[in-house]
Design a protein around this motif. Sequence first.
Motif, PDB file in Angstrom:
ATOM      1  N   ARG A  95     -10.709   3.485   0.030  1.00  0.00           N
ATOM      2  CA  ARG A  95      -9.905   3.802   0.844  1.00  0.00           C
ATOM      3  C   ARG A  95      -9.924   2.849   1.947  1.00  0.00           C
ATOM      4  N   PHE A  96      -8.723   2.679   2.532  1.00  0.00           N
ATOM      5  CA  PHE A  96      -8.375   1.459   3.233  1.00  0.00           C
ATOM      6  C   PHE A  96      -8.992   0.231   3.131  1.00  0.00           C
ATOM      7  N   GLY A  97      -8.945  -0.053   1.837  1.00  0.00           N
ATOM      8  CA  GLY A  97      -9.289  -1.298   1.227  1.00  0.00           C
ATOM      9  C   GLY A  97     -10.781  -1.500   1.325  1.00  0.00           C
ATOM     10  N   ARG A  98     -11.668  -0.530   1.270  1.00  0.00           N
ATOM     11  CA  ARG A  98     -13.046  -0.762   1.406  1.00  0.00           C
ATOM     12  C   ARG A  98     -13.574   0.509   0.693  1.00  0.00           C
ATOM     13  N   PRO A  99     -15.163   0.573   0.244  1.00  0.00           N
ATOM     14  CA  PRO A  99     -15.530   1.872  -0.264  1.00  0.00           C
ATOM     15  C   PRO A  99     -15.060   3.122   0.359  1.00  0.00           C
ATOM     16  N   ALA A 100     -14.826   4.158  -0.434  1.00  0.00           N
ATOM     17  CA  ALA A 100     -14.580   5.284   0.106  1.00  0.00           C
ATOM     18  C   ALA A 100     -15.884   5.547   0.807  1.00  0.00           C
ATOM     19  N   ILE A 222       4.539   9.361  -4.171  1.00  0.00           N
ATOM     20  CA  ILE A 222       5.381   8.361  -4.983  1.00  0.00           C
ATOM     21  C   ILE A 222       4.540   6.918  -4.784  1.00  0.00           C
ATOM     22  N   VAL A 223       4.006   6.669  -3.559  1.00  0.00           N
ATOM     23  CA  VAL A 223       3.199   5.673  -3.450  1.00  0.00           C
ATOM     24  C   VAL A 223       2.076   5.384  -4.451  1.00  0.00           C
ATOM     25  N   ASP A 224       1.547   6.502  -4.816  1.00  0.00           N
ATOM     26  CA  ASP A 224       0.237   6.541  -5.746  1.00  0.00           C
ATOM     27  C   ASP A 224       0.576   5.999  -6.868  1.00  0.00           C
ATOM     28  N   VAL A 225       1.748   5.996  -7.478  1.00  0.00           N
ATOM     29  CA  VAL A 225       1.951   5.519  -8.767  1.00  0.00           C
ATOM     30  C   VAL A 225       2.899   4.214  -8.948  1.00  0.00           C
ATOM     31  N   ILE A 226       3.560   3.915  -7.563  1.00  0.00           N
ATOM     32  CA  ILE A 226       4.311   2.783  -7.838  1.00  0.00           C
ATOM     33  C   ILE A 226       3.809   1.391  -7.082  1.00  0.00           C
ATOM     34  N   ARG A 230      -3.915  -3.364  -3.508  1.00  0.00           N
ATOM     35  CA  ARG A 230      -3.908  -4.336  -2.507  1.00  0.00           C
ATOM     36  C   ARG A 230      -3.296  -3.681  -1.399  1.00  0.00           C
ATOM     37  N   GLU A 231      -1.811  -3.071  -1.916  1.00  0.00           N
ATOM     38  CA  GLU A 231      -1.025  -2.591  -0.779  1.00  0.00           C
ATOM     39  C   GLU A 231      -1.461  -1.434  -0.288  1.00  0.00           C
TER      40      GLU A 231
END
Length: 335
Positions: A95-100, A222-226, A230-231
């Motif tokens: 999450r947020f580019g770091r470990p949940a 939508i974002v979850d699957v496209i 890294r984004e």
Amino acid sequence: MDICEQRFRAQFREVESLSKKLVLDNLSPRDGHLRRMMLFALRQHTPSDYPFLFRYAACRKEEDSATVKNLAAAVHLLQSSTIITDDILDAGSMRFGRPAFHRQYNVNYAIIATELMQSIAFRTFGSELDRGQFKHPCLVMKILNEILRDLYLCQYLDLYYSARTSLSLSKYYRVIGMGAGYFMSNLARCGAFLAGKPASEVRALAAYGYNYGMALFITDDIVDVIRNPRETGKNFAADLKNARLKLPILLALRMSRGEDRRFLKHVLTNGGPTASDLRRAAQVIQDVGAIAQCTRIARRYLARSLRALSRTKSGVSRTNLAWLSTSLLSAQCLD
């Protein structure tokens, strides 16, 4: 950068700082591990729409936003608590580019962190409303409790409907209505009631919040699957992996045929899909047109949000909240 976007980013930095202060003020310096743990939970978040929407629902003029800054920070704590529980329920590792949170610490500590965030948020609302400068304090506390109730129901239903590939769209909309539509709608109501705005404006802002919240959730689905991790800063296709029936998946099940449809059902019902399975399923969802259809649906909700907003009298509310609606899809490169 647009002036509204500048406000959005600057106010979120303030909200983030204030939310950390609220947490530390409510915890003893002797509990060093707990304080570090809670600061980790609030570190480096992506700027959030929730406190911004609440803040401008409560404004009649720009200067009013300063009077509700602690309440906006409490809203951030409430919303942040749901992120931790969502990651537990989805078995997300990032999450947020770091470990949940539950991966950095553990599930037991994660549950405690969410409870503390919600407790501190409610205590902050109680303390601020007790000062006597806001309207309808009892009603607002009741609405805040409704927000939590709806969020818990949303999480339950999201789990209950997992892998049920025959799930109806009406049931899906009920789930996200509780998780985002009514959350945003009730935040807008709280802000408007605290400011003493007339009933017609409360209704307009509530309608704005509901429609914006629905568009926000659909966009997130939508974002979850496209997008890649890294984004997004979180796991790719977590909804697919956990067989959560979100709108892109539900539409793809209806729009696909033959082998594609059988493959999607296999991924959703057999458990433990591989990374290759997830990539292929995400591609099927795009190829059959489900992403494009989801984007059209999100756009319709945004149009409704703007129509509702046009009925409000406060220019500062209209300007800043309209910016949220008009920038949502472009921020995710979906316009």
